[in-house]
Design a protein around this motif. Sequence first.
Motif, PDB file in Angstrom:
ATOM      1  N   LEU A   7      48.450  29.113  52.120  1.00 48.84           N
ATOM      2  CA  LEU A   7      49.536  28.141  52.302  1.00 48.84           C
ATOM      3  C   LEU A   7      50.835  28.892  52.042  1.00 48.84           C
ATOM      4  O   LEU A   7      50.925  29.689  51.104  1.00 48.84           O
ATOM      5  CB  LEU A   7      49.394  26.981  51.319  1.00 48.84           C
ATOM      6  CG  LEU A   7      48.101  26.173  51.392  1.00 48.84           C
ATOM      7  CD1 LEU A   7      48.055  25.140  50.262  1.00 48.84           C
ATOM      8  CD2 LEU A   7      47.957  25.507  52.743  1.00 48.84           C
ATOM      9  N   THR A  18      50.073  30.560  48.450  1.00 48.19           N
ATOM     10  CA  THR A  18      48.897  30.044  47.754  1.00 48.19           C
ATOM     11  C   THR A  18      47.628  30.430  48.499  1.00 48.19           C
ATOM     12  O   THR A  18      47.500  30.148  49.693  1.00 48.19           O
ATOM     13  CB  THR A  18      48.977  28.508  47.634  1.00 48.19           C
ATOM     14  OG1 THR A  18      50.208  28.146  47.000  1.00 48.19           O
ATOM     15  CG2 THR A  18      47.810  27.951  46.839  1.00 48.19           C
ATOM     16  N   ASN A  20      44.312  29.574  49.618  1.00 45.10           N
ATOM     17  CA  ASN A  20      43.783  28.225  49.822  1.00 45.10           C
ATOM     18  C   ASN A  20      42.299  28.261  50.182  1.00 45.10           C
ATOM     19  O   ASN A  20      41.898  27.868  51.269  1.00 45.10           O
ATOM     20  CB  ASN A  20      44.593  27.511  50.905  1.00 45.10           C
ATOM     21  CG  ASN A  20      44.254  26.047  50.989  1.00 45.10           C
ATOM     22  OD1 ASN A  20      43.854  25.427  50.011  1.00 45.10           O
ATOM     23  ND2 ASN A  20      44.416  25.477  52.170  1.00 45.10           N
ATOM     24  N   PRO A  22      39.737  27.072  47.677  1.00 45.44           N
ATOM     25  CA  PRO A  22      39.202  26.607  46.393  1.00 45.44           C
ATOM     26  C   PRO A  22      37.688  26.440  46.386  1.00 45.44           C
ATOM     27  O   PRO A  22      37.065  26.524  45.324  1.00 45.44           O
ATOM     28  CB  PRO A  22      39.919  25.268  46.169  1.00 45.44           C
ATOM     29  CG  PRO A  22      40.322  24.814  47.533  1.00 45.44           C
ATOM     30  CD  PRO A  22      40.610  26.078  48.304  1.00 45.44           C
ATOM     31  N   ASN A  26      38.916  30.651  45.417  1.00 47.40           N
ATOM     32  CA  ASN A  26      40.010  31.438  45.987  1.00 47.40           C
ATOM     33  C   ASN A  26      39.682  32.919  46.130  1.00 47.40           C
ATOM     34  O   ASN A  26      40.568  33.762  46.105  1.00 47.40           O
ATOM     35  CB  ASN A  26      41.308  31.204  45.208  1.00 47.40           C
ATOM     36  CG  ASN A  26      41.735  29.764  45.283  1.00 47.40           C
ATOM     37  OD1 ASN A  26      41.752  29.165  46.359  1.00 47.40           O
ATOM     38  ND2 ASN A  26      42.036  29.171  44.150  1.00 47.40           N
ATOM     39  N   ALA A  57      44.821  27.769  45.064  1.00 49.89           N
ATOM     40  CA  ALA A  57      44.697  26.314  45.232  1.00 49.89           C
ATOM     41  C   ALA A  57      43.710  25.750  44.209  1.00 49.89           C
ATOM     42  O   ALA A  57      42.750  26.408  43.826  1.00 49.89           O
ATOM     43  CB  ALA A  57      44.234  25.990  46.647  1.00 49.89           C
TER      44      ALA A  57
END
Length: 165
Positions: A7, A18, A20, A22, A26, A57
């Motif tokens: 992101l 970020t 992203n 999760p 990550n 994230a």
Amino acid sequence: MSYEDVLFEVSEGIARVTINRPQVMNAFRGKTCTELIDALGRAAWDKQVGVIVLAGAGDRAFCTGGDQSAHEGSYDGRGTIGLPVEELQGMLRDAPKPVIARVLGYAIGGGNVLAALCDLTIASDRAVFGQVGPKVGSVDPGFGTAYLARVVGEKKALLPDRRVA
């Protein structure tokens, strides 16, 4: 470049990059590294950006290093040692503005190295830092582990997972 694993947002002089993924804490794959390099480069040379914040994230992990389930021996078709980790690490070190790691949860292996390479690391009270490579026969393909030892000292760098207290 459009991003799938990262992101990217710029607001009020802050670039937020970020990881992203999760669902795999990550962990990065080849695509993630390529996207991080691009996003960090965009932020580094954007005159509207004064600081870059690198995060993961969710709240379980900042980054747990290379995604072992993603490479199947070829790291997205790049070969067995094909992750552009040195380029990613170099981008963090060479950015002409501060890069801050925002660490929630685990920063393990390559994620620990990314946090160490940032100019500043801000950790939650649940942050856990560690290197697992020596335990599983894996090597850091970049220069981050050597840099970590220089920053925190060799004795601390040799210790297993470290909780921030």
